[in-house]
Design a protein around this motif. Structure first.
Motif, PDB file in Angstrom:
ATOM      1  N   ASP A 360      45.418  44.721  48.205  1.00 10.79           N
ATOM      2  CA  ASP A 360      46.608  45.569  48.325  1.00 10.79           C
ATOM      3  C   ASP A 360      47.563  45.354  47.163  1.00 10.79           C
ATOM      4  O   ASP A 360      48.255  46.282  46.724  1.00 10.79           O
ATOM      5  N   GLN A 361      47.603  44.130  46.636  1.00 11.06           N
ATOM      6  CA  GLN A 361      48.632  43.759  45.678  1.00 11.06           C
ATOM      7  C   GLN A 361      48.208  43.834  44.217  1.00 11.06           C
ATOM      8  O   GLN A 361      49.047  44.057  43.351  1.00 11.06           O
ATOM      9  N   HIS A 362      46.914  43.657  43.918  1.00 15.78           N
ATOM     10  CA  HIS A 362      46.588  43.535  42.501  1.00 15.78           C
ATOM     11  C   HIS A 362      46.648  44.899  41.812  1.00 15.78           C
ATOM     12  O   HIS A 362      46.328  45.943  42.405  1.00 15.78           O
ATOM     13  N   PRO A 363      47.078  44.937  40.536  1.00 18.07           N
ATOM     14  CA  PRO A 363      47.377  46.203  39.862  1.00 18.07           C
ATOM     15  C   PRO A 363      46.157  46.955  39.339  1.00 18.07           C
ATOM     16  O   PRO A 363      46.298  48.086  38.883  1.00 18.07           O
ATOM     17  N   LEU A 364      44.974  46.347  39.379  1.00 19.33           N
ATOM     18  CA  LEU A 364      43.790  46.999  38.818  1.00 19.33           C
ATOM     19  C   LEU A 364      42.813  47.411  39.915  1.00 19.33           C
ATOM     20  O   LEU A 364      41.602  47.412  39.723  1.00 19.33           O
ATOM     21  N   LYS A 365      43.342  47.787  41.079  1.00 19.62           N
ATOM     22  CA  LYS A 365      42.480  48.090  42.215  1.00 19.62           C
ATOM     23  C   LYS A 365      41.561  49.279  41.961  1.00 19.62           C
ATOM     24  O   LYS A 365      40.503  49.398  42.586  1.00 19.62           O
ATOM     25  N   ASP A 366      41.927  50.157  41.016  1.00 20.20           N
ATOM     26  CA  ASP A 366      41.064  51.297  40.708  1.00 20.20           C
ATOM     27  C   ASP A 366      39.764  50.868  40.028  1.00 20.20           C
ATOM     28  O   ASP A 366      38.792  51.630  40.006  1.00 20.20           O
ATOM     29  N   LEU A 367      39.732  49.664  39.463  1.00 22.92           N
ATOM     30  CA  LEU A 367      38.536  49.187  38.776  1.00 22.92           C
ATOM     31  C   LEU A 367      37.556  48.501  39.728  1.00 22.92           C
ATOM     32  O   LEU A 367      36.421  48.217  39.366  1.00 22.92           O
ATOM     33  N   GLY A 368      37.994  48.223  40.939  1.00 21.24           N
ATOM     34  CA  GLY A 368      37.137  47.530  41.893  1.00 21.24           C
ATOM     35  C   GLY A 368      37.944  46.563  42.719  1.00 21.24           C
ATOM     36  O   GLY A 368      39.135  46.360  42.482  1.00 21.24           O
TER      37      GLY A 368
END
Length: 376
Positions: A360-368
Motif C-alpha cells: 500500500d505504501q511503496h511508491p513503485l507499486k505499478d512495477l510489481g
C-alpha cells in the motif's frame, strides 16, 4: 588471555555491584596484546608501498600523491581516537582490521582502516577524503559493515549488504538459488530468500502423492551453505528465509527456531521471517480458524503461485475451492500470534514482513509487488 579473564570479571559482583571498571582494564590488556602483533612502519609512504606491493590495498598512488596521502593520514592521527569499551576494540580488531595472510599480525589500526576507506570512497578527491576521515573518526558517520570492511582492499568482497532471491518450485531453481546465495555470501553479502513458492511436504511431484519434502530440507541446505561460504574467513555468511504465513509448512517452519526443537529440524544460524498479509490479522481479530494451503495445488488451479495472488481478496475463495488442498490448523489465527510471540521470546525470530502495508505504501507499486524483506 588476560583480557578475556578481565572481561568475565565484570559480571562478578563485589559488595553487590558489578565491576564495570574491569571493562576498561580488559580493553587496555587487549590493546597491549594487539600492539605486540602489529606490523610497524616508519612512514606513511613505507606503509602504503608495502600494502600495495603485497596486494593488501588497491593502488592509492594512482589517485593521490605521497604528500596528499600523508596529509590525509595526519587528519586521522590528529583526532587522537581511542576505543571506549572492550567490545568495541575487540570487535574492530577481530572482524575489521586487515591482517597478514597467515592471520597472525595486524596491518591496520582504527585510524588506518578509516583512512583507506575514505581514500577509496573519495576516489582521488583530497578534500572529500579528509571530510570522510573527520566524519568517520569522530563517529558522526559509520559506513555499512561491508563498506567499512572491504573499501580499499585489493582482495575484497562487495560493499553492499543485502540481496533478495526468490526460489521457484523446481529442483533447478533450488540448486541455482543455493549456488547464487553462496556466491553472494562469498563476496560479503547477506542474502534473503523467499521460499513461499516451494510445494509443501507431502504434495505431489509428477502426480505422485507424498513425494515433495517441503521447505525444511531446503532450509538445512541453505544453513550449511552460508556456514561454508564466508568472506575469506573474516566475515561469516549470513542468510534469511521467508515463508508466507498461509503456506502449508508454516508450523514446521516456525518450530525450527524453538529451543527444544529436534536437532534434525532445528535451524540454528539461518534467520527466518514470515510474510503476513492483512487477512491474517483480520482472522486473528475475529478469532477465526486459520487455514493454510498447499501451494502447488493453488498453482495448478489458478496458474499463479500462492505467493503471487492477493490473498486478502482470495482467502475465502481458496478455503471454499475443493481443488485447493488446505487444512485448518489446530490453533486459531489469534493462537498463532501467541505462538509466534513465544518463539520470538525464545529465539528473536521470526521477522515479520507486513506485506499488505508494504504494498500500500511503496511508491513503485505499478512495477510489481513487494513480496519479502531482507536479512535486516
Amino acid at each position: 588471555m588476560k583480557h578475556v579473564e578481565l572481561n568475565n570479571e565484570i559480571t562478578k559482583k563485589v559488595d553487590g555491584f558489578y565491576q564495570l571498571e574491569k571493562d576498561k582494564e580488559a580493553m587496555e590488556a587487549f590493546l597491549e596484546e594487539v600492539e605486540t602483533k602489529k606490523v610497524t612502519f616508519s612512514t606513511v609512504e613505507e606503509r602504503l608501498r608495502y600494502m600495495v606491493e603485497n596486494d593488501y590495498y588497491y593502488d592509492v598512488f594512482d589517485q593521490y600523491t605521497v604528500d596528499e596521502l600523508e596529509e590525509i593520514y595526519q587528519v586521522a592521527y590528529d583526532a587522537n581516537f581511542s576505543f571506549q569499551s572492550y567490545m568495541a576494540a575487540s570487535k574492530f580488531y577481530i572482524d575489521y582490521a586487515l591482517k597478514t595472510n597467515d592471520g597472525n599480525q595486524y596491518l591496520e589500526g582504527y585510524e588506518e582502516r578509516v583512512t583507506i576507506v575514505s581514500l577509496y570512497l573519495a576516489a582521488g578527491d583530497v578534500e572529500k577524503a579528509k571530510q570522510y576521515v573527520r566524519m568517520i573518526i569522530k563517529q558522526n558517520y559509520q559506513p555499512a559493515t561491508p563498506t567499512f570492511l572491504n573499501a580499499g582492499r585489493s582482495r575484497r568482497g562487495e560493499m553492499v549488504s543485502c540481496f533478495l532471491l526468490e526460489m521457484d518450485d523446481s529442483l533447478n531453481s533450488i540448486g541455482f538459488n543455493i549456488n547464487t546465495a553462496m556466491q553472494l555470501s562469498k563476496i560479503g553479502g547477506g542474502v534473503a530468500l523467499n521460499l513461499s513458492k516451494l510445494r509443501a511436504r507431502g504434495e505431489a511431484i509428477k502426480e505422485i502423492e507424498n513425494a515433495a519434502s517441503g521447505v525444511m530440507p531446503v532450509m538445512k541446505l541453505l544453513e550449511d551453505s552460508f556456514s561454508y561460504a564466508n568472506q575469506l574467513g573474516q566475515r561469516k555468511g549470513a542468510g534469511a528465509v521467508y515463508l508466507n504465513i498461509f503456506h502449508w509448512d508454516i508450523i514446521e517452519f516456525l518450530d525450527s527456531k524453538k529451543i527444544n526443537a529436534d536437532e534434525k529440524t532445528r535451524i540454528q544460524s539461518l534467520s527466518i521471517g514470515v510474510i503476513v498479509p492483512n487477512k491474517f490479522f483480520e482472522l486473528a481479530e475475529q478469532d477465526k480458524p486459520l487455514y493454510v494451503f498447499a501451494p502447488y495445488t493453488v498453482f495448478k488451479e489458478y496458474g499463479k503461485h500462492l505467493d503471487d495472488i492477493d490473498i486478502d481478496e482470495m482467502y475465502d475463495e481458496l478455503v471454499a475451492n475443493p481443488n485447493v488442498k488446505k487444512k485448518s490448523l489446530s490453533l486459531s489465527a489469534r493462537d498463532m500470534l501467541i505462538k509466534i510471540a513465544m518463539i520470538q521470546l525464545e529465539s528473536g525470530y521470526p521477522y515479520f514482513m507486513y506485506k499488505t502495508n508494504a504494498n500500500d505504501q511503496h511508491p513503485l507499486k505499478d512495477l510489481g509487488q513487494v513480496k519479502m524483506s531482507n536479512l535486516c
